[in-house]
Write a protein that holds these residues in place. Structure first.
Motif, PDB file in Angstrom:
ATOM      1  N   CYS A   1       0.974  -1.347  -0.079  1.00 22.50           N
ATOM      2  CA  CYS A   1       0.099  -0.044   0.191  1.00 22.50           C
ATOM      3  C   CYS A   1       0.956   1.104  -0.089  1.00 22.50           C
ATOM      4  CB  CYS A   1      -0.863  -0.090   1.227  1.00 22.50           C
ATOM      5  SG  CYS A   1      -2.050   1.414   1.516  1.00 22.50           S
ATOM      6  N   THR A   2       1.923   1.228   0.684  1.00 26.03           N
ATOM      7  CA  THR A   2       2.684   2.442   0.732  1.00 26.03           C
ATOM      8  C   THR A   2       3.496   2.652  -0.583  1.00 26.03           C
ATOM      9  OG1 THR A   2       3.278   1.881   3.108  1.00 26.03           O
ATOM     10  CG2 THR A   2       4.874   3.305   2.024  1.00 26.03           C
ATOM     11  N   SER A   3       3.977   1.484  -1.235  1.00 24.91           N
ATOM     12  CA  SER A   3       4.326   1.568  -2.354  1.00 24.91           C
ATOM     13  C   SER A   3       3.597   2.258  -3.442  1.00 24.91           C
ATOM     14  CB  SER A   3       4.755   0.080  -3.075  1.00 24.91           C
ATOM     15  OG  SER A   3       5.761  -0.368  -2.266  1.00 24.91           O
ATOM     16  N   VAL A   4       2.260   1.817  -3.672  1.00 22.83           N
ATOM     17  CA  VAL A   4       1.312   2.482  -4.342  1.00 22.83           C
ATOM     18  C   VAL A   4       1.371   4.007  -3.963  1.00 22.83           C
ATOM     19  CG1 VAL A   4      -1.204   2.803  -4.925  1.00 22.83           C
ATOM     20  CG2 VAL A   4      -0.018   0.512  -4.961  1.00 22.83           C
ATOM     21  N   HIS A   5       1.136   4.361  -2.667  1.00 23.02           N
ATOM     22  CA  HIS A   5       0.752   5.864  -2.307  1.00 23.02           C
ATOM     23  C   HIS A   5       2.131   6.853  -2.684  1.00 23.02           C
ATOM     24  CE1 HIS A   5      -0.973   9.024  -0.080  1.00 23.02           C
ATOM     25  NE2 HIS A   5       0.372   9.067   0.662  1.00 23.02           N
ATOM     26  N   ASN A   6       3.331   5.933  -2.643  1.00 27.07           N
ATOM     27  CA  ASN A   6       4.616   6.799  -2.858  1.00 27.07           C
ATOM     28  C   ASN A   6       4.612   7.214  -4.114  1.00 27.07           C
ATOM     29  OD1 ASN A   6       5.658   6.642  -0.392  1.00 27.07           O
ATOM     30  ND2 ASN A   6       6.918   5.005  -0.687  1.00 27.07           N
ATOM     31  N   ALA A   7       4.203   6.051  -5.129  1.00 28.60           N
ATOM     32  CA  ALA A   7       4.253   6.461  -6.490  1.00 28.60           C
ATOM     33  C   ALA A   7       3.237   7.449  -6.803  1.00 28.60           C
ATOM     34  CB  ALA A   7       3.822   5.166  -7.339  1.00 28.60           C
ATOM     35  N   ALA A   8       1.797   7.297  -6.335  1.00 31.32           N
ATOM     36  CA  ALA A   8       0.870   8.428  -6.577  1.00 31.32           C
ATOM     37  C   ALA A   8       1.347   9.719  -6.328  1.00 31.32           C
ATOM     38  CB  ALA A   8      -0.386   8.083  -6.028  1.00 31.32           C
ATOM     39  N   THR A   9       1.842  10.018  -5.030  1.00 31.84           N
ATOM     40  CA  THR A   9       2.097  11.370  -4.590  1.00 31.84           C
ATOM     41  C   THR A   9       3.370  11.898  -5.281  1.00 31.84           C
ATOM     42  OG1 THR A   9       3.542  10.248  -2.670  1.00 31.84           O
ATOM     43  CG2 THR A   9       1.234  10.801  -2.283  1.00 31.84           C
ATOM     44  N   TRP A  10       4.337  11.142  -5.555  1.00 35.91           N
ATOM     45  CA  TRP A  10       5.443  11.655  -6.564  1.00 35.91           C
ATOM     46  C   TRP A  10       5.053  11.961  -7.949  1.00 35.91           C
ATOM     47  CZ3 TRP A  10       8.087  11.169 -10.900  1.00 35.91           C
ATOM     48  CH2 TRP A  10       9.298  11.522 -11.179  1.00 35.91           C
TER      49      TRP A  10
ATOM     50  N   LEU B   1      -2.970  13.361  -0.125  1.00 32.51           N
ATOM     51  CA  LEU B   1      -3.439  13.445  -1.726  1.00 32.51           C
ATOM     52  C   LEU B   1      -4.367  14.665  -1.830  1.00 32.51           C
ATOM     53  CD1 LEU B   1      -4.807   9.708  -2.344  1.00 32.51           C
ATOM     54  CD2 LEU B   1      -2.716  10.775  -3.294  1.00 32.51           C
ATOM     55  N   LEU B   2      -4.766  14.900  -0.648  1.00 35.36           N
ATOM     56  CA  LEU B   2      -5.922  16.308  -0.938  1.00 35.36           C
ATOM     57  C   LEU B   2      -4.771  17.394  -0.805  1.00 35.36           C
ATOM     58  CD1 LEU B   2      -8.793  15.438   1.447  1.00 35.36           C
ATOM     59  CD2 LEU B   2      -8.726  15.423  -0.979  1.00 35.36           C
ATOM     60  N   ASP B   3      -3.707  17.523  -0.114  1.00 36.94           N
ATOM     61  CA  ASP B   3      -3.026  18.838  -0.094  1.00 36.94           C
ATOM     62  C   ASP B   3      -2.051  18.757  -1.421  1.00 36.94           C
ATOM     63  OD1 ASP B   3      -3.475  18.960   2.473  1.00 36.94           O
ATOM     64  OD2 ASP B   3      -1.659  18.228   3.160  1.00 36.94           O
ATOM     65  N   LEU B   4      -1.789  17.757  -1.901  1.00 36.81           N
ATOM     66  CA  LEU B   4      -1.159  17.750  -3.453  1.00 36.81           C
ATOM     67  C   LEU B   4      -2.186  18.275  -4.577  1.00 36.81           C
ATOM     68  CD1 LEU B   4       0.992  14.449  -3.053  1.00 36.81           C
ATOM     69  CD2 LEU B   4       1.962  16.823  -3.286  1.00 36.81           C
TER      70      LEU B   4
END
Length: 962
Positions: free
Chosen positions: A206-215, A276-279
């Motif tokens: 889950c962290t990997s997915v989130h890292n990719a999305a936020t980057w 995600l909302l901040d970005l």
């Protein structure tokens, strides 16, 4: 090409997928202040339930979310698929998807998309933007071993190295990151208890997915960002059993260790949401949805079915939806939303029209502006760079192996085993089963029926096939067929139970345990591996619970008017399953049929005590109370039903009845109008509208219009054979006190328009004959006349057929795969005559059967094969002509016996001689407004070179055949 509205061209949309997220878990956490980011989003926007589809299998559902179409249209039908060469099985990929997804549509509009982790999204499509596939996050070995990024994981490829460095391995987790999920993690012996490792694996992925999305959100330009998280689903399947309160079958020690995992998972997602909302910023419209819910309470089964995708039994039919930002109404409850509505709603937010072939609709109640009102026929027909995968993409078995292992570990699929052919057969069977269930869910029971009949016939030991077949008969109102099936299923189950008991007795005898010794257990150490694997199955079969069959038997008896006999059967079933809400609901409906309003009320109350969100039980209780004169409460319950399931014609019908009694005829009109919009064949509601306009509203013009609509509805129903439904229930509109209430509530409130043997308005046009009998010429004529043609263009024109073949490769597989016919309605498709008997009975067909002199056919085939073999003339079989003659005779006889097929035999020579007359005749047969002159002009007699003349064959390379 459709274009975005200038006012909305700069709007950005963030779509977040939380697999299995459920308001039943979320609401208590928000109320306690534990999900503040989601709470703020809800406060400034809209929220509601999101109805799922059946079967409740995530790859099918997330593809429906991304396309707005049901699985039988988009083609993703399960967790696995057969490899392109048909020799093995692989995890489902987006190659199975045969329609454009949201990001493909946006690509054609010049909009950039970021798609991260969507299931399925491997191999990544070459979109304008970035796609990170669902193979990105899975760790395939220990931390000290290489962790390569499989080909096709990321597009564009130049981002592969950067994104690979953002992945998080389970071994990299610190205790401080794990302890919020399992506070007593340091006390666990991980050599004996692998559950902690499962927590860490899901958390890392889950962290990997989130890292990719936020980057990507921070470093790439985008108009749409769609990111999918599967962690809530995985945490729920593994640990919802420990979620408070503790159930009796859960050991206290296990509960104490793992009771906080699910709550921590939701809170972790809320933390990620905040990032995600901040970005995204306030200028972005945000939507969060789940494909289904997950039972967090007593409705979750204690034991899972021993069948493929058995864990899906824990899924709940209501997912969640929350929206906020520009274009979204604030403080709004969303009613009647389906996951099919997500893509149409996003298109509307971006100022783009929906496709008429989409099954969903924009959620205009949640939007400040409705978006384009007109639909285009289909986005699939819009040209331009959609960035979809091309057929030349090859399957990579290395990339798929880790994903396949994970699905096996989760219990979603069976291990493929050593026998690849058997695995392929199982997978194809499972795909057909899921296709049938998707048809049923879409109201196309007639299309599901032959699939289920064949499945049950070929694998009668698969009890679920028989049960689904029974439910299909029920939906079609086929009580006699259902009773016959129930008897066969009962006999088979009893025989299976007897065999299972004998197998267990054999094991006990082998261990020297006396037959009358009921205390001594089997010693598992003395069992063979095969016996160990089957023992639990035998024990399940030996228990012989026929409650499910009694449920179907009770319904069938009720449908035949034998309500007291039905009640006896249903009460027997209730003794074995007292906590089954649908059984309690059917008992309540049976009491309604017996006009025992108080007993019906008690049964529906019992159903709601088990499942307080059951729309069927809410509606049944509304009817029981309406009969007892408790009209206000009945109206409230009908409204609650509509909140739970908006597309429920009977609920709107009952609401209208209550509103008339409450003196609100205008609101009753609105309710009944909704009922007939959702179910055009609902003649009872049509009649009440006519009564309303004549008696209460005194509106002659509307009464006249309604009279015409009622006549059309009656005509429609006479031309079909719908099941017992909301239509068959109801009241006497002539009552001096206004309409009474219906006598019985149906199970799903929806009729079907799928009955009947031939549908002239929705049929498939098939051009058939022997190869080289003129089928390509006929396809050219139909295309010129204006009939849409189903072809993939793979077989290019050549010397044998310079105008093209108009063929579809999928049609050559009709013997084993007919799912593609769902895309052939009201189109023309070429199918060789020998495959016609494999046309499934769930569709209506108009067949144009080409006839040509057999010697001409054989000569044309002979020369075509010679050209393919570089001039080497093949040797024709001596009896080829007689074999073709016999096959054609059998096909003609079969066609004549099919009620769902109309056939026109067309002589090839007559078309060549009089093309205009032939064109007019064909257009008349098809009953379509085709351009017969254009059809005639498509016949190039100059290509006809191989006809017989005075016993000699003359001419050269080509003819108008195929």
């Amino acid at each position: 090409m459709p274009a975005t509205s200038p006012a909305r061209a700069k709007r950005k949309v963030l779509l977040i997928g939380w697999d299995a997220a459920d308001w039943k878990v979320i609401h208590p956490l928000m109320n306690q202040g534990k999900m503040p980011n989601l709470a703020r989003l809800v406060e400034r926007g809209a929220m509601g339930n999101l109805m799922t589809l059946r079967p409740v299998l995530s790859p099918m559902l997330w593809t429906s979310i991304a396309t707005g179409k049901r699985p039988y249209k988009h083609g993703v039908l399960g967790f696995q698929e057969v490899t392109p060469d048909g020799s093995a099985v692989q995890p489902v990929s987006q190659r199975s998807r045969r329609t454009k997804a949201l990001w493909n549509i946006l690509n054609q509009q010049g909009l950039r998309s970021l798609v991260v982790g969507w299931w399925p999204s491997w191999p990544a499509e070459p979109i304008d933007g970035v796609m990170v596939s669902n193979h990105f996050q899975r760790a395939v070995g220990p931390l000290d071993q290489p962790w390569p990024m499989p080909p096709g994981t990321v597009h564009p490829p130049h981002l592969t190295e950067t994104l690979a460095g953002l992945r998080f391995h389970p071994s990299e987790l610190e205790p401080s990151q794990v302890l919020p999920f399992v506070p007593k993690a340091l006390e666990i012996d991980q050599d004996k208890d692998r559950r902690l490792a499962a927590v860490m694996k899901v958390l890392a992925e889950c962290t990997s997915v989130h890292n990719a999305a936020t980057w990507l959100m921070a470093h790439e330009d985008w108009d749409l960002c769609a990111v999918y998280y599967d962690a809530i689903d995985h945490f729920s399947h593994g640990f919802m059993k420990y979620h408070p309160p503790r159930r009796e079958h859960i050991p206290e020690a296990d509960f104490n260790l793992y009771h906080g995992v699910v709550e921590a998972a939701y809170r972790f997602h809320d933390m990620m949401l905040g990032t995600l909302l901040d970005l995204a910023g306030p200028e972005t419209t945000v939507g969060i949805c789940s494909d289904h819910g997950f039972h967090p309470d007593a409705l979750r089964p204690v034991r899972l079915p021993k069948e493929p995708a058995g864990p899906a039994a824990e899924h709940r039919e209501l997912g969640m939806l929350a929206m906020a930002g520009p274009g979204v109404v604030q403080d709004q409850l969303i009613y009647g939303a389906s996951l099919l509505d997500v893509t149409p709603t996003i298109l509307s937010l971006l100022g783009l029209p929906c496709g008429a072939d989409m099954d969903g609709k924009p959620l205009v109640q949640a939007l400040t502006e409705p978006g384009p009102l007109e639909r285009i026929p289909s986005w699939d027909a819009v040209s331009g760079n959609d960035a979809r995968l091309r057929e030349t993409e090859q399957f990579n078995p290395i990339a798929a192996k880790a994903a396949l292992d994970q699905l096996v570990a989760l219990g979603y699929i069976e291990p493929p085993g050593d026998d690849a052919a058997a695995a392929v057969q199982r997978t194809e069977r499972e795909l057909r089963y899921n296709l049938a269930r998707s048809y049923i869910d879409g109201g196309l029971q007639r299309k599901a029926l032959p699939l289920l009949e064949a499945l049950y016939r070929d694998a009668p030991d698969q009890y679920r096939y028989g049960i689904q077949l029974g439910l299909c008969h029920r939906s079609l109102g086929e009580a006699d067929a259902l009773l016959d099936l129930v008897e066969r299923l009962s006999a088979h189950r009893r025989a299976a139970a007897d065999d299972a008991r004998e197998q267990i007795a054999r094991l006990r005898r082998d261990q020297g345990i006396a037959d009358d010794d009921t205390q001594t257990p089997l010693d598992p150490e003395r069992l063979s591996d095969d016996d160990k694997g089957q023992l639990e199955d035998w024990r399940t079969l030996a228990r012989l619970n026929l409650g499910e069959l009694d449920y179907l038997r009770g319904w069938a008896l009720g449908a035949k008017g034998l309500h007291r006999e039905a009640l006896e059967v249903l009460e027997r079933a209730r003794q074995g399953a007292p906590r089954r809400p649908m059984l309690q609901t059917l008992i309540g409906e049976t009491h309604l049929a017996l006009r025992d309003w108080r007993a019906a009320e008690q049964a529906f109350d019992a159903a709601l005590d088990i499942d307080d969100l059951s729309p069927q039980a809410h509606l049944g209780l509304a009817i029981a109370l309406l009969h007892q004169g408790r009209t206000e409460r009945a109206a409230e319950l009908a409204l609650e039903t509509i909140w739970l399931r908006f597309h429920y014609p009977m609920a709107h019908y009952v609401l209208g009845l209550a509103l008339v009694r409450l003196g609100e005829p205008r609101r009753a009109e609105e309710a009944w109008r909704t009922a007939v919009t959702q179910a055009p064949g609902f003649t009872r509601a049509h009649r009440l509208l006519l009564w309303l306009y004549r008696r209460l509203l005194s509106d002659p013009q509307k009464a006249a219009e309604q009279q015409a609509q009622l006549a059309m509805a009656r005509c429609r129903r006479r031309s079909t054979a719908p099941p017992a439904s909301a239509e068959s229930q109801g009241a006497d509109p002539a009552s001096s006190h206004g309409p009474a209430v219906p006598a019985v509530a149906v199970h799903d409130g929806q009729g079907t328009d799928d009955a009947g043997s031939f549908d002239d308005q929705d049929c498939i046009v098939v051009v058939s004959g022997l190869p080289r009998s003129g089928t390509s010429m006929m396809m050219q004529m139909l295309a010129a006349g204006g009939l849409p043609i189903l072809t993939d263009g793979r077989r290019e024109a050549d010397a044998s057929n310079p105008r093209g073949y108009y063929e579809l490769e999928a049609a050559t597989r009709l013997r084993t795969d007919a799912a593609w016919l769902a895309d052939a309605h009201n189109k023309g498709v070429k199918i060789v005559a020998q495959l016609l008997p494999f046309l499934p009975a769930g569709h209506s067909y108009r067949v144009i059967l080409m006839e040509r002199d057999l010697e001409e056919v054989l000569t044309s085939q002979h020369r075509m094969l010679a050209r393919k073999d570089n001039g080497q003339t093949p040797t024709a079989a001596a009896d080829l002509g007689s074999a073709f003659t016999r096959q054609l005779s059998q096909v003609r006889a079969w066609l004549a016996a099919q009620p769902h097929i109309r056939t026109l035999q067309v002589d090839h020579a007559e078309v060549i001689a009089e093309p205009r007359r032939a064109g007019a005749r064909i257009a008349a047969f098809l009953g379509r407004d085709l351009d017969s002159d254009a059809m005639a002009d498509a016949v190039d007699t100059g290509l006809y070179r191989e006809r017989q003349s005075l016993g000699a064959t003359r001419g050269s390379a080509s003819d108008p055949a195929g």
